[in-house]
Design an enzyme around this catalytic site. Structure first.
Site, PDB file in Angstrom:
ATOM      1  N   HIS A 128       0.924  -1.465   0.076  1.00 22.50           N
ATOM      2  CA  HIS A 128       0.060   0.188   0.119  1.00 22.50           C
ATOM      3  C   HIS A 128       0.725   1.398  -0.094  1.00 22.50           C
ATOM      4  O   HIS A 128       1.946   1.429   0.390  1.00 22.50           O
ATOM      5  CB  HIS A 128      -0.941  -0.051   1.311  1.00 22.50           C
ATOM      6  N   PHE A 129       0.137   2.419  -0.617  1.00 26.20           N
ATOM      7  CA  PHE A 129       0.784   3.638  -0.472  1.00 26.20           C
ATOM      8  C   PHE A 129      -0.330   4.555   0.328  1.00 26.20           C
ATOM      9  O   PHE A 129      -1.254   4.258   0.238  1.00 26.20           O
ATOM     10  CB  PHE A 129       0.901   4.310  -1.831  1.00 26.20           C
TER      11      PHE A 129
END
Length: 435
Positions: free
Chosen positions: A235-236
């Protein structure tokens, strides 16, 4: 004075026992049991590989549609529905007096409510563990939209679309323990159960999200394992903050290179007058050129067990890469008790100059000297940074050549070797690669 306004908690379908007609497992989650049969909003970006001018929109959608109408509008909808653990808009925030403009926020709610880390912090690459928390267990009401390529030259938005035929959609979801307004997560190919490790495809997706937002105040960040990522599922993070980050204002020096194997026209610079040593990537004929070069740099770091953080800035046109060693110093007892007592974990936002503080005392006493001393503990030593930079250049096909060129902004700051103690803290000299 109460600085965090608690909002009513609304259980997600995943948490609630009896949530109406069952779908898949009955919890309306993002797992393989529920997501393929569900319908979600979709934002499909145009198939243009070049960095986008933030002033130019598409014929189909207004220029500010993605950021203001879709992302921030849907984020506010989830806030009104009580899906966050606290009201981040009630957190106190200030710019710390000084030359660099560090930003301090008092966020007691995040300290009390944030999910604990469930994996080792001395390994950058670890296998995905479905038994631990991951984003397939999130309720679909936390998802704002799917984010994917349109396959054409125009962006499109669909209020509801089925997931049939989409093997593993990428989604944008709220961060239920937000740091700032509009704090969201970009989760690439959520059903593939990817661990927290960067690859070229996922990094290009993150750059596209920054490009679609088209605002210098909307940034994306990435934390590797060992650099204060708390969930081992790819994830970012991203959020909106309408002030420049100190790192974005720091002067840089372009590193002259012979392109070697690389023909991408991406330039690489090093930060000056900043407490954390880092590399800055800009340019490229296409957005993919920038994505590939940064991703390949990150791949070398994670393959060699060096924790790192990444900031995507300037609508995807500028990327900061920070190899770091704070967790290792913690383990070795090399961080002062004064800094440890603040319980601040310097991840990408703190390194960029947005200091998220957990205690009222630290917020009230926050100073530029404190921010500099904390971030100086994150940085590799000059010798170690040069060694890591050399290996990265080899991995991305660049060959360093003559003397570097100082960016014109250097005159606004003081180089790291200045005799001024405010701008030349005693950097630690012993950061090693974790093995």
């Amino acid at each position: 004075m109460l600085s965090i306004k608690r909002v009513p908690t609304v259980l997600s379908n995943y948490q609630e026992e009896n949530a109406g007609e069952p779908l898949g497992c009955g919890r309306s989650c993002l797992g393989k049991c529920c997501l393929p049969a569900s319908k979600l909003p979709v934002y499909a970006f145009e198939n243009d590989p070049r960095p986008k001018d933030s002033s130019v929109g598409t014929d189909e959608l207004p220029p500010d549609f993605f950021l203001n109408t879709l992302l921030l509008g849907q984020w506010e909808d989830r806030m009104n529905r009580g899906l966050f653990r606290y009201d981040v808009t009630a957190c106190e925030t200030k710019v710390i007096p000084g030359d660099h403009g560090f930003i301090a926020q008092l966020n007691e709610g995040r300290h009390l409510k944030k999910r604990p880390t469930e994996f080792r912090v001395d390994r950058v690459l670890q296998a995905f563990d479905p038994a631990k928390f991951n984003f397939t267990k999130v309720g679909q009401e936390e998802v704002l939209f799917r984010f994917e390529a349109a396959g054409g030259d125009e962006a499109h938005h669909f209020e509801s679309a089925g997931n049939e035929g989409t093997k593993s959609p990428s989604v944008v979801a709220i961060n239920v323990s937000p740091i700032e307004y509009g704090h969201v997560l970009l989760i690439p190919r959520v059903l593939d159960s990817l661990p927290q490790r960067i690859d070229q495809e996922s990094f290009l997706l993150a750059l596209r999200m920054a490009s679609e937002a088209g605002s210098p105040y909307f940034r994306l960040g990435y934390n590797s394992l060992g650099a204060f990522a708390t969930i081992n599922h790819l994830h970012f993070q991203a959020y909106y903050l309408s002030v420049p980050f100190p790192v974005e204002k720091a002067p840089t020096a372009k590193i002259p290179t012979n392109q070697g194997r690389s023909k991408s026209r991406v330039t690489v610079s090093r930060l000056l007058n900043y407490p954390v040593r880092g590399l800055v990537y800009e340019g490229g004929k296409h957005l993919k050129d920038l994505a590939d070069m940064v991703a390949n740099s990150c791949i070398w770091l994670q393959s060699n067990n060096i924790p790192f953080n990444v900031l995507i800035s300037d609508s995807g046109r500028r990327v900061f890469l920070f190899p770091q060693c704070y967790a290792e110093k913690q383990a070795l007892g090399e961080v002062s008790q004064e800094l440890l007592d603040t319980q601040v974990n310097p991840a990408v936002w703190e390194i960029s100059g947005h200091m998220v503080l957990k205690r009222k005392k630290d917020y009230e006493e926050a100073s530029e000297d404190y921010a500099w001393r904390l971030l100086a503990e994150v940085s590799l030593s000059e010798e170690r940074f040069h060694e890591v930079k050399t290996y990265i250049f080899e991995a991305i096909g660049l060959v360093e050549s003559e003397e570097e060129t100082i960016h014109e902004d250097e005159e606004k700051g003081t180089p790291l070797n200045s005799s001024d103690p405010m701008h030349a803290p005693q950097f630690p000299e012993g950061c090693l690669i974790l093995q």
